[in-house]
Write a protein that holds these residues in place. Sequence first.
Motif, short mmCIF file in Angstrom:
data_model
loop_
_atom_site.label_atom_id
_atom_site.label_comp_id
_atom_site.label_asym_id
_atom_site.label_seq_id
_atom_site.Cartn_x
_atom_site.Cartn_y
_atom_site.Cartn_z
N CYS A 153 -128.83 33.45 -35.96
CA CYS A 153 -130.16 33.86 -36.41
C CYS A 153 -130.95 34.44 -35.24
CB CYS A 153 -130.89 32.67 -37.01
SG CYS A 153 -132.58 33.02 -37.54
N ILE A 154 -131.36 35.70 -35.33
CA ILE A 154 -132.07 36.35 -34.24
C ILE A 154 -133.47 35.76 -34.07
CG2 ILE A 154 -133.05 38.55 -33.47
CD1 ILE A 154 -130.70 39.96 -34.74
N LEU A 155 -134.16 35.48 -35.16
CA LEU A 155 -135.50 34.91 -35.07
C LEU A 155 -135.49 33.56 -34.36
CD1 LEU A 155 -138.51 34.87 -35.71
CD2 LEU A 155 -137.95 33.98 -37.98
N SER A 156 -134.54 32.72 -34.70
CA SER A 156 -134.44 31.41 -34.06
C SER A 156 -134.15 31.56 -32.57
CB SER A 156 -133.34 30.58 -34.72
OG SER A 156 -133.63 30.36 -36.09
N ARG A 157 -133.32 32.51 -32.21
CA ARG A 157 -132.98 32.73 -30.81
C ARG A 157 -134.18 33.31 -30.05
NH1 ARG A 157 -128.01 32.03 -29.25
NH2 ARG A 157 -128.08 33.55 -27.56
N ILE A 158 -134.98 34.14 -30.72
CA ILE A 158 -136.19 34.65 -30.08
C ILE A 158 -137.16 33.51 -29.77
CG2 ILE A 158 -138.30 35.99 -30.52
CD1 ILE A 158 -136.08 37.77 -29.72
N LEU A 159 -137.33 32.60 -30.72
CA LEU A 159 -138.25 31.49 -30.52
C LEU A 159 -137.75 30.54 -29.43
CD1 LEU A 159 -139.21 30.71 -34.24
CD2 LEU A 159 -140.62 31.83 -32.51
N TYR A 160 -136.45 30.26 -29.45
CA TYR A 160 -135.89 29.41 -28.39
C TYR A 160 -135.89 30.13 -27.04
CZ TYR A 160 -134.24 25.17 -30.72
OH TYR A 160 -134.18 23.94 -31.34
N GLY A 161 -135.81 31.46 -27.07
CA GLY A 161 -135.82 32.22 -25.82
C GLY A 161 -137.14 32.19 -25.09
N ILE A 162 -138.21 31.74 -25.77
CA ILE A 162 -139.51 31.61 -25.11
C ILE A 162 -139.44 30.60 -23.97
CG2 ILE A 162 -141.91 30.89 -25.43
CD1 ILE A 162 -141.72 31.91 -28.30
N ARG A 163 -138.61 29.59 -24.14
CA ARG A 163 -138.55 28.52 -23.13
C ARG A 163 -138.07 29.02 -21.77
NH1 ARG A 163 -136.82 22.86 -26.02
NH2 ARG A 163 -138.64 22.73 -27.40
N PRO A 164 -136.88 29.60 -21.65
CA PRO A 164 -136.48 30.10 -20.33
C PRO A 164 -137.24 31.35 -19.90
CG PRO A 164 -134.83 30.65 -21.96
CD PRO A 164 -135.81 29.75 -22.65
N SER A 165 -137.62 32.19 -20.86
CA SER A 165 -138.25 33.46 -20.52
C SER A 165 -139.71 33.32 -20.13
CB SER A 165 -138.14 34.44 -21.70
OG SER A 165 -136.80 34.70 -22.04
N VAL A 166 -140.41 32.32 -20.67
CA VAL A 166 -141.84 32.19 -20.43
C VAL A 166 -142.21 30.81 -19.88
CG1 VAL A 166 -144.14 32.37 -21.46
CG2 VAL A 166 -142.30 33.83 -22.30
N LEU A 167 -141.81 29.75 -20.58
CA LEU A 167 -142.26 28.41 -20.19
C LEU A 167 -141.71 27.98 -18.83
CD1 LEU A 167 -142.05 26.49 -23.60
CD2 LEU A 167 -144.09 27.28 -22.40
N TRP A 168 -140.41 28.17 -18.62
CA TRP A 168 -139.84 27.76 -17.33
C TRP A 168 -140.32 28.66 -16.20
CZ3 TRP A 168 -138.02 23.23 -16.33
CH2 TRP A 168 -137.44 22.47 -17.34
N VAL A 169 -140.56 29.92 -16.51
CA VAL A 169 -141.15 30.81 -15.51
C VAL A 169 -142.55 30.34 -15.14
CG1 VAL A 169 -141.99 33.16 -15.11
CG2 VAL A 169 -139.78 32.80 -16.18
N LEU A 170 -143.31 29.88 -16.13
CA LEU A 170 -144.65 29.36 -15.87
C LEU A 170 -144.61 28.13 -14.98
CD1 LEU A 170 -147.66 29.77 -16.58
CD2 LEU A 170 -147.31 28.26 -18.55
N ILE A 171 -143.63 27.27 -15.19
CA ILE A 171 -143.48 26.07 -14.33
C ILE A 171 -143.14 26.49 -12.90
CG2 ILE A 171 -142.06 24.04 -13.93
CD1 ILE A 171 -141.83 23.74 -16.97
N ALA A 172 -142.22 27.44 -12.76
CA ALA A 172 -141.87 27.93 -11.41
C ALA A 172 -143.08 28.56 -10.74
CB ALA A 172 -140.73 28.94 -11.51
N LEU A 173 -143.92 29.24 -11.53
CA LEU A 173 -145.13 29.84 -10.98
C LEU A 173 -146.09 28.76 -10.49
CD1 LEU A 173 -146.96 32.34 -10.54
CD2 LEU A 173 -147.78 32.02 -12.88
N PHE A 174 -146.27 27.70 -11.26
CA PHE A 174 -147.15 26.61 -10.85
C PHE A 174 -146.68 25.96 -9.55
CE2 PHE A 174 -148.73 25.88 -15.42
CZ PHE A 174 -149.86 26.65 -15.17
N ILE A 175 -145.36 25.76 -9.44
CA ILE A 175 -144.82 25.15 -8.22
C ILE A 175 -145.05 26.07 -7.02
CG2 ILE A 175 -142.72 24.37 -7.08
CD1 ILE A 175 -141.66 23.53 -9.83
N SER A 176 -144.79 27.37 -7.21
CA SER A 176 -144.98 28.33 -6.11
C SER A 176 -146.45 28.38 -5.69
CB SER A 176 -144.50 29.71 -6.55
OG SER A 176 -143.16 29.70 -6.95
N VAL A 177 -147.34 28.45 -6.68
CA VAL A 177 -148.77 28.50 -6.37
C VAL A 177 -149.22 27.20 -5.70
CG1 VAL A 177 -151.07 28.64 -7.37
CG2 VAL A 177 -149.28 30.16 -8.18
N GLY A 178 -148.68 26.06 -6.16
CA GLY A 178 -149.05 24.78 -5.56
C GLY A 178 -148.67 24.71 -4.09
N ILE A 179 -147.43 25.10 -3.77
CA ILE A 179 -146.99 25.09 -2.37
C ILE A 179 -147.80 26.10 -1.55
CG2 ILE A 179 -145.06 25.54 -0.82
CD1 ILE A 179 -143.19 24.64 -3.08
#
Length: 296
Positions: A64-90
């Motif tokens: 299912c492409i729609l399901s994969r798009i929704l799950y793809g938000i996690r590595p594409s956006v959410l985990w990037v946001l966490i890496a950004l927070f860590i970088s900004v914090g340091i």
Amino acid sequence: MKLLRQLCRDRLAATCLFFISAVLIAGLLAPFITPNDPNEVLMELRFAGSSSAYWLGNDHLGRCILSRILYGIRPSVLWVLIALFISVGIGTIIGFVAGYFKGKTDAVLMRICDVMLSFPGYVMTLAVIGILGVGLENILIAFVLMKWAWFARIIRTSVMQYADADYVKFSKTLGIRNINIMIKHIVPAALPDIAVISSSSFGSMILQISGFSFLGLGVQAPTAEWGMMLNEARAVMFSKPELMLAPGIATILVVSAVNFLSDALQIALDPKLMTSRQKQKQSAAAAAKLIGKEVA
């Protein structure tokens, strides 16, 4: 709250803020809102079109492409946001220490930053991947190693101009501890600058992780990720070009929304830019009114 009200007055900024918030919530709630299992292989539905059960159709393995798009938000956006927070914090900690104490502390920390910044970002990322191997975790580690020095140098410049302010000197004269001065006086003043540079880097990091996944160096199959989905659809890009539309449009929309919101945030936090924009709107309104009179 004042900043939020200013952003809500700008329709484009408010729309982008709402869209980004909706994307983040969708990524967090992906297991509960996806209509199908994103990794379920159904070869009988290979390259099937949209239907009531599969709104965006199915890929080359019948997933299912729609399901994969929704799950793809996690590595594409959410985990990037966490890496950004860590970088900004340091970067914030090092930038504050260097910009506030100056002298030898500043010299040592900035020389370390110079060493890190002497390596091109993509070369550093490829080096980390070569040492640790491909995968999402290693890409995020590379992002942190690549970004913290850049944040530290920019934040240090911002802190230095506030550290010489009269109210900071007066607080030092009263014997207030340095940590309290930084928390009470410098952090609130430098926070707008930190917010602007963080938001402006967010979009580029999303593109980078999608790009590395597209090249096969980031997220690996069968994990759903937008760049990986583009890579999988590349083999049939001429016969089934619609398979590239969903992940491609998703990436474009999120990155564009982040960039528009970053511009609006910078305008809202800078009174000079706010005044200039208001003048432009007034001039445009006056010109439109004048043209309307001439036409009448």
